[in-house]
Design a protein around this motif. Structure first.
Motif: not given
Length: 185
Positions: A17-30, A49-51, A80-92
């Motif tokens: 009832r306490r742990w919430k991780m519904p998917a590999r990636y997700y979003h919520f608002q509070t 694309q989802a991000l 030492t991040q992978s190019p794919a991780l850098k691309t994902l995080l740079d979209s922020l």
């Protein structure tokens, strides 16, 4: 932050009832924050694309993304991040105000880049030596955690040791839109 056992963590959501991780990636608002949970173990085009869609649709004043791996770090793994991780995080860039991560076993608060502040708090599972760099605002290798208070205008956080003593505190501020009254008819 989600770590290395993503599938087990998702499955545990059904049992707890306490742990919430519904998917590999997700979003919520509070309150005034949209939180964006990222899977930094497997950054892929679908998540990218989802991000981008979630960032463009978020209507809250603050957007905080979080994932296991940091985008920038001056400690053990030193960027030492992978190019794919850098691309994902740079979209922020220009979209989110804070990226929160772990992985490094220390605490680091790094200078903002492209409108995003970077906070690493990875001291829950042990500590390693901390290595401040030219972009370091705070760095310490001590067990502890972060605490946040967020209003529509201010994102305040403290980095605390394991006894709850404040080691560092900082705020990010939002400027409110200026009000221009309509000219009288």
């Amino acid at each position: 932050f989600p770590s290395h056992d993503t599938d087990a963590q998702i499955a545990y959501t059904q049992l707890s009832r306490r742990w919430k991780m519904p998917a590999r990636y997700y979003h919520f608002q509070t309150g005034p924050v949209t939180f964006l949970a990222l899977d930094t173990n497997l950054p892929d085009v679908e998540q990218q694309q989802a991000l981008q869609q979630q960032l463009s649709q978020a209507q809250t004043p603050w957007k905080i993304a979080f994932g296991h791996h940091p985008r920038y770090t001056n400690s053990f793994y030193h960027n030492t991040q992978s190019p794919a991780l850098k691309t994902l995080l740079d979209s922020l860039c220009g979209e989110a105000q804070l990226y929160l991560s772990g992985h490094e076993h220390d605490k680091q608060y790094l200078k903002s880049r492209c409108g995003v502040s970077y906070l690493v708090v990875g001291t829950g599972g042990g500590v390693r030596p901390s290595n401040p760099g030219p972009d370091t605002l705070f760095s310490k290798a001590s067990p502890g955690f972060a605490w946040f208070e967020v209003t529509p205008r201010r994102l305040y956080f403290e980095l605390l040791d394991q006894q709850g003593h404040v080691e560092y505190r900082s705020s990010l501020l939002k400027t409110l839109p200026t009000y221009s009254p309509s000219p009288s008819l």
